[in-house]
Design an enzyme around this catalytic site. Structure first.
Site, mmCIF file in Angstrom:
data_model
loop_
_atom_site.group_PDB
_atom_site.id
_atom_site.type_symbol
_atom_site.label_atom_id
_atom_site.label_comp_id
_atom_site.label_asym_id
_atom_site.label_seq_id
_atom_site.Cartn_x
_atom_site.Cartn_y
_atom_site.Cartn_z
ATOM 1 N N ASN A 102 0.990 -1.150 -0.288
ATOM 2 C CA ASN A 102 0.025 0.340 -0.442
ATOM 3 C C ASN A 102 0.630 1.264 0.512
ATOM 4 O O ASN A 102 2.082 1.243 0.554
ATOM 5 C CB ASN A 102 -0.686 -0.176 1.619
ATOM 6 C CG ASN A 102 -1.674 -0.861 0.905
ATOM 7 O OD1 ASN A 102 -1.732 -1.943 -0.022
ATOM 8 N ND2 ASN A 102 -2.637 -1.227 2.157
ATOM 9 N N HIS A 119 5.635 -0.915 -2.663
ATOM 10 C CA HIS A 119 5.657 -0.164 -4.028
ATOM 11 C C HIS A 119 5.646 1.587 -3.605
ATOM 12 O O HIS A 119 5.212 2.423 -4.191
ATOM 13 C CB HIS A 119 3.949 -0.571 -4.360
ATOM 14 C CG HIS A 119 3.777 -1.627 -5.167
ATOM 15 N ND1 HIS A 119 2.731 -2.491 -5.021
ATOM 16 C CD2 HIS A 119 4.652 -2.533 -5.156
ATOM 17 C CE1 HIS A 119 2.988 -3.325 -5.415
ATOM 18 N NE2 HIS A 119 4.505 -4.120 -5.887
ATOM 19 N N CYS A 127 11.691 13.243 -8.455
ATOM 20 C CA CYS A 127 12.322 14.030 -9.695
ATOM 21 C C CYS A 127 11.953 12.656 -10.920
ATOM 22 O O CYS A 127 12.479 12.240 -10.781
ATOM 23 C CB CYS A 127 13.899 14.955 -9.824
ATOM 24 S SG CYS A 127 14.212 15.063 -11.466
ATOM 25 N N CYS A 144 10.720 19.951 -9.916
ATOM 26 C CA CYS A 144 11.657 19.405 -10.096
ATOM 27 C C CYS A 144 12.589 21.191 -9.087
ATOM 28 O O CYS A 144 13.199 22.100 -10.451
ATOM 29 C CB CYS A 144 12.667 18.914 -10.047
ATOM 30 S SG CYS A 144 14.033 18.628 -9.429
ATOM 31 N N THR A 185 -4.691 -8.954 0.535
ATOM 32 C CA THR A 185 -4.069 -9.270 -0.750
ATOM 33 C C THR A 185 -5.501 -10.183 -1.536
ATOM 34 O O THR A 185 -4.635 -10.908 -1.207
ATOM 35 C CB THR A 185 -2.864 -8.777 -0.894
ATOM 36 O OG1 THR A 185 -2.417 -8.962 -2.334
ATOM 37 C CG2 THR A 185 -2.094 -10.039 0.197
ATOM 38 N N ALA A 228 -10.389 -7.793 7.301
ATOM 39 C CA ALA A 228 -9.664 -7.992 8.590
ATOM 40 C C ALA A 228 -9.053 -7.209 9.550
ATOM 41 O O ALA A 228 -8.644 -7.402 10.210
ATOM 42 C CB ALA A 228 -7.600 -7.603 7.837
HETATM 43 P P1 OAD Z 1 -5.782 -6.196 -4.629
HETATM 44 O O1 OAD Z 1 -6.976 -4.389 -5.362
HETATM 45 O O2 OAD Z 1 -5.419 -6.112 -5.903
HETATM 46 O O3 OAD Z 1 -6.629 -6.803 -3.894
HETATM 47 C C1 OAD Z 1 -7.668 -6.439 -2.886
HETATM 48 C C2 OAD Z 1 -7.756 -7.872 -1.275
HETATM 49 O O4 OAD Z 1 -7.775 -7.332 -0.266
HETATM 50 C C3 OAD Z 1 -8.881 -8.333 -2.181
HETATM 51 O O5 OAD Z 1 -8.406 -10.052 -2.662
HETATM 52 C C4 OAD Z 1 -10.406 -8.108 -1.612
HETATM 53 O O6 OAD Z 1 -11.052 -9.250 -1.927
HETATM 54 C C5 OAD Z 1 -9.395 -8.422 -0.463
HETATM 55 N N1 OAD Z 1 -10.379 -7.313 0.317
HETATM 56 C C6 OAD Z 1 -11.271 -6.504 0.539
HETATM 57 N N2 OAD Z 1 -11.574 -5.798 1.995
HETATM 58 C C7 OAD Z 1 -11.161 -6.478 2.390
HETATM 59 C C8 OAD Z 1 -11.118 -6.640 4.044
HETATM 60 N N3 OAD Z 1 -12.232 -5.571 4.701
HETATM 61 N N4 OAD Z 1 -10.632 -7.458 4.843
HETATM 62 C C9 OAD Z 1 -9.535 -7.997 4.340
HETATM 63 N N5 OAD Z 1 -9.825 -8.545 2.421
HETATM 64 C C10 OAD Z 1 -9.622 -7.371 1.659
HETATM 65 O O7 OAD Z 1 -4.955 -5.396 -4.089
HETATM 66 P P2 OAD Z 1 -3.500 -5.601 -3.967
HETATM 67 O O8 OAD Z 1 -3.479 -6.790 -3.526
HETATM 68 O O9 OAD Z 1 -2.696 -4.932 -2.913
HETATM 69 O O10 OAD Z 1 0.145 -1.959 -7.099
HETATM 70 O O11 OAD Z 1 -3.154 -5.557 -5.350
HETATM 71 C C11 OAD Z 1 -1.276 -4.936 -5.558
HETATM 72 C C12 OAD Z 1 -1.058 -4.442 -5.844
HETATM 73 O O12 OAD Z 1 -1.768 -3.979 -7.299
HETATM 74 C C13 OAD Z 1 -0.743 -2.966 -5.924
HETATM 75 O O13 OAD Z 1 0.193 -2.712 -4.960
HETATM 76 C C14 OAD Z 1 -1.357 -2.152 -6.726
HETATM 77 C C15 OAD Z 1 -2.236 -2.511 -7.855
HETATM 78 O O14 OAD Z 1 -1.773 -2.507 -8.757
HETATM 79 C C16 OAD Z 1 0.204 -0.461 -7.727
HETATM 80 O O15 OAD Z 1 0.290 0.362 -7.774
HETATM 81 C C17 OAD Z 1 2.449 -0.761 -7.708
#
Ligand code: OAD
Length: 248
Positions: A102, A119, A127, A144, A185, A228
């Site tokens: 996050n 990330h 910059c 910048c 995640t 969570a």
């Molecule tokens: P995602 O949106 O891919 O996944 C979020 C997960 O959280 C899903 O599996 C949901 O089911 C779960 N979820 C939603 N609400 C929840 C809750 N209240 N309690 C527990 N779980 C819950 O997000 P990330 O896995 O963080 O990258 O995505 C990874 C990366 O993809 C991000 O850091 C971002 C994105 O593109 C960049 O920006 C570089």
């Protein structure tokens, strides 16, 4: 909420705990995840128009405005009980490392200190043109001051490498830990999605906490489906608070 007693015992005995978090942990602070159908950011916006270096080169204002909006949303949000439970775990566990994908800054605002932001962080800038080492930045105008180039958010975009030192530390900690948590995640974005395998290869117990099933769900030692912000505080209470009550 009931957790297997053997798991609570393992958590009490664990010397090294690593937790990886994703957007789901901030969902109950009111911040959109990326891949949830209907509400996820990538269901409304195109990553190739907003989250790549080429997108920024093509239209720096569009990209900057989008991140300014996300920055505003995250500043309006408050850490929730899930973030706070991880702060408590950091205080109580002999060794603890939080690795987050996050960029919202909520873990640090909750009080987590042993923290790797894999990330990057929305609230920092760098910059874009020359990667100037000085942080002499005119944030308001997105410039910048050293080279006059555009400022970009200090986050990892698609097609970019993760910060090497953060990734190395996260991998090393995952390889050595006794317990690895994967929380909120979708476990589809690498290299973060691979950390649990490193932990498993080192014989760690892998625990998933997620609202919906993911590719990890059936492979984890324990999977808890739910929010969570509810599961984590309940677990932390059983590990540490009940233990202290038992000792009184
Ligand atoms: P995602 O949106 O891919 O996944 C979020 C997960 O959280 C899903 O599996 C949901 O089911 C779960 N979820 C939603 N609400 C929840 C809750 N209240 N309690 C527990 N779980 C819950 O997000 P990330 O896995 O963080 O990258 O995505 C990874 C990366 O993809 C991000 O850091 C971002 C994105 O593109 C960049 O920006 C570089």
């Amino acid at each position: 909420m009931d957790f297997p007693f053997s798991l609570i015992q393992s958590l009490r005995a664990a010397q090294r705990i690593v937790a990886l978090t994703g957007a789901g942990i901030s969902a109950e602070s009111g911040l959109a995840t990326f891949r949830d159908a209907q509400t996820g950011l990538w269901s409304k916006f195109k990553p190739e128009e907003l989250a790549t270096p080429d997108a920024f080169r093509r239209n720096p204002k569009l990209v900057s405005d989008w991140y300014a909006w996300r920055r505003g949303e995250s500043l309006k949000a408050e850490p929730n009980a899930g973030h706070c439970a991880l702060v408590e775990m950091e205080k109580r566990a002999p060794q603890f490392l939080l690795v987050t994908q996050n960029v919202d800054g909520l873990h640090a605002r909750a009080g987590s200190r042993r923290l790797i932001e894999l990330h990057g962080n929305l609230h920092r800038f760098r910059c874009f043109e020359n990667n100037c080492a000085s942080d002499n930045f005119d944030v308001e105008n997105g410039r910048c001051r050293s080279c006059g180039g555009n400022l970009r958010p200090d986050i990892v975009w698609f097609g970019e490498m993760l910060p090497a030192d953060g990734l190395e530390s996260a991998v090393a900690a995952a390889e050595k830990c006794d317990v690895f948590f994967s929380i909120g995640t979708s476990s589809v974005v690498y290299p973060a999605a691979d950390l649990w395998r490193r932990a498993k290869e080192g014989d760690a117990i892998v625990i998933e906490i997620n609202k919906d099933p993911t590719p990890l769900t059936l492979l984890a030692d324990h999977s808890f489906l739910g929010k969570a912000s509810e599961i984590l505080p309940a677990l932390v209470e059983q590990i540490y608070v009940h233990q202290n009550r038992g000792a009184q």
